[in-house]
Design an enzyme around this catalytic site. Sequence first.
Site, short mmCIF file in Angstrom:
data_model
loop_
_atom_site.label_atom_id
_atom_site.label_comp_id
_atom_site.label_asym_id
_atom_site.label_seq_id
_atom_site.Cartn_x
_atom_site.Cartn_y
_atom_site.Cartn_z
N TYR A 140 0.96 -1.09 -0.02
CA TYR A 140 0.09 -0.08 -0.10
C TYR A 140 0.72 1.08 0.01
O TYR A 140 2.10 1.06 0.03
CB TYR A 140 -0.85 0.02 1.37
CG TYR A 140 -2.10 0.92 0.99
CD1 TYR A 140 -2.92 0.82 0.14
CD2 TYR A 140 -2.38 2.01 2.30
CE1 TYR A 140 -3.98 1.75 0.06
CE2 TYR A 140 -3.47 2.67 2.13
CZ TYR A 140 -4.26 2.44 1.08
OH TYR A 140 -5.15 3.27 0.92
N GLY A 152 -7.85 3.33 -8.59
CA GLY A 152 -7.56 1.89 -8.22
C GLY A 152 -6.74 1.14 -9.58
O GLY A 152 -6.98 1.68 -10.88
N1 LIG Z 1 -7.82 5.68 -4.27
C1 LIG Z 1 -8.48 5.58 -3.16
O1 LIG Z 1 -8.68 6.35 -2.34
C2 LIG Z 1 -9.51 4.05 -3.04
C3 LIG Z 1 -10.46 4.28 -2.23
C4 LIG Z 1 -11.33 3.00 -2.32
C5 LIG Z 1 -11.03 2.33 -3.12
N2 LIG Z 1 -9.69 2.14 -4.02
C6 LIG Z 1 -9.63 1.08 -4.81
O2 LIG Z 1 -10.73 0.96 -5.62
C7 LIG Z 1 -10.72 -0.38 -6.28
C8 LIG Z 1 -12.14 -0.96 -5.92
O3 LIG Z 1 -12.39 -0.93 -4.47
P1 LIG Z 1 -13.46 -1.76 -3.89
O4 LIG Z 1 -13.53 -1.59 -2.32
O5 LIG Z 1 -14.73 -0.87 -4.47
O6 LIG Z 1 -13.64 -2.94 -4.59
P2 LIG Z 1 -14.59 -4.45 -4.26
O7 LIG Z 1 -15.81 -3.98 -3.76
O8 LIG Z 1 -13.60 -5.33 -3.71
O9 LIG Z 1 -14.54 -4.81 -5.76
C9 LIG Z 1 -13.40 -5.12 -6.54
C10 LIG Z 1 -13.93 -4.70 -8.08
O10 LIG Z 1 -12.68 -5.12 -8.87
C11 LIG Z 1 -13.18 -5.78 -10.01
N3 LIG Z 1 -11.89 -6.60 -10.34
C12 LIG Z 1 -11.22 -7.37 -9.63
N4 LIG Z 1 -10.17 -8.01 -10.49
C13 LIG Z 1 -10.39 -7.40 -11.68
C14 LIG Z 1 -9.52 -7.41 -12.92
N5 LIG Z 1 -8.47 -8.18 -12.92
N6 LIG Z 1 -10.00 -6.63 -13.70
C15 LIG Z 1 -10.75 -5.88 -13.77
N7 LIG Z 1 -11.62 -5.97 -12.78
C16 LIG Z 1 -11.39 -6.56 -11.55
C17 LIG Z 1 -14.27 -6.70 -9.44
O11 LIG Z 1 -15.00 -7.15 -10.46
P3 LIG Z 1 -16.22 -8.17 -10.40
O12 LIG Z 1 -17.30 -7.05 -9.92
O13 LIG Z 1 -16.81 -8.52 -11.54
O14 LIG Z 1 -16.01 -9.06 -9.19
C18 LIG Z 1 -14.98 -5.88 -8.54
O15 LIG Z 1 -15.93 -4.91 -9.21
C19 LIG Z 1 -9.68 -1.27 -5.48
O16 LIG Z 1 -8.77 -0.83 -6.40
C20 LIG Z 1 -9.43 -0.23 -4.54
O17 LIG Z 1 -8.10 -0.35 -3.84
C21 LIG Z 1 -9.15 3.23 -3.96
#
Ligand SMILES: NC(=O)c1ccc[n+]([C@@H]2O[C@H](COP(=O)([O-])OP(=O)(O)OC[C@H]3O[C@@H](n4cnc5c(N)ncnc54)[C@H](OP(=O)(O)O)[C@@H]3O)[C@@H](O)[C@H]2O)c1
Length: 332
Positions: free
Chosen positions: A58, A243
């Site tokens: 991270y 992300g």
């Molecule tokens: N920058 C920031 O401040 C911040 C804040 C929050 C989250 N994030 C990031 O945002 C992202 C999503 O977080 P979340 O908590 O919303 O995640 P989550 O609910 O755990 O969902 C993960 C998502 O990623 C998709 N996914 C997984 N592997 C993939 C791949 N190889 N190719 C394309 N899509 C893929 C999944 O698709 P399916 O639905 O088809 O399973 C799902 O929609 C993560 O990378 C997280 O680290 C960043």
Amino acid sequence: LSPHRPNLSARFDSFGSPEEVLQAVEQPRPDPGPGQILLRMLRAPVNPADLNLIQGTYGVRPPLPSTAGIEGIGEVEALGPGVTGWNPGQRAVPLKAGPTWQRWLAADADRCFPVPDRADPAQAAMLSVNPSTAWRMLHDFTPLPPGAWIVQNAANSGVGRCVIAIARALGWHTANLVRRPELIPELQQLGADLVVADDENAAGAITKAVRDPVRLALNAVGGNSALTLAKVIAPGSTLVTYGGMSRQPISISTGQLIFKDLRFAGFWMTRWYETATRAQVGSLWNPLLDLIADGKLHTPVARVFPLSQVREAAAAAAQSGRAGKIQLDLTA
Ligand SMILES: NC(=O)c1ccc[n+]([C@@H]2O[C@H](COP(=O)([O-])OP(=O)(O)OC[C@H]3O[C@@H](n4cnc5c(N)ncnc54)[C@H](OP(=O)(O)O)[C@@H]3O)[C@@H](O)[C@H]2O)c1
């Protein structure tokens, strides 16, 4: 629940695979010091950032050994000396007040925010990361007039679903990419205006269906999916990356940069919180808590694990194709 139960905590003493390095360990229950409240923790989600933090990949690395858990919700058990304005039994979300994957958290009262009883605690447990990220990205990069279109990938993610719900509540339209086409009807039911499969036809399908300019793109995938977003947005628009689920870099077409004058930006919620005042956090969270309480912002929870099964919870959270978030029940 006895107030004297020991403090079961999800500890790790080296960085690595969460399924291998996490351990549920009993520690003494903390006492609230001056200015602190003792929270009996209720629920916490297992977010990608939690897994990355334990893996050591991270944006920040905690000192070792460490207790895991970035966000969650608790109930006030006791007040430390000098604390006013809090009552036992009141629910609170701590912010940067200590790890959340433990039964008890002695947190500085000024780092805790009250949660109204009418907000579902399992939903409020996820307030500080995903809904907040969605809200900030929709507000901080480009002015969106009423009825404006935005486009996003990973639309089924926790953040993606919040983007759909918040945009709908605030009068904006969303075009959404999903890697699993079977999710299209579900997201449409949630209020998504357009949902298409994230494949080589996606840009064409969106351009055909959306006549108005698309003003903002939100990218959590990278690779070809990000390229699709860049193709779809109007000249002068911004693509925000928050992300990288595919672990593929973003390649930018030179033509898009020059002739469409696109802007590429990154967003990290942690950085926003670093400089935000308490009032700014309140004005971010209060409308989100209202949406949660009104049932307009809801993230499905696929499975809840007791804290003693934190390794199983981490393994479940790392699996693809989940039907929702994995959460920890910190009272079990
Ligand atoms: N920058 C920031 O401040 C911040 C804040 C929050 C989250 N994030 C990031 O945002 C992202 C999503 O977080 P979340 O908590 O919303 O995640 P989550 O609910 O755990 O969902 C993960 C998502 O990623 C998709 N996914 C997984 N592997 C993939 C791949 N190889 N190719 C394309 N899509 C893929 C999944 O698709 P399916 O639905 O088809 O399973 C799902 O929609 C993560 O990378 C997280 O680290 C960043």
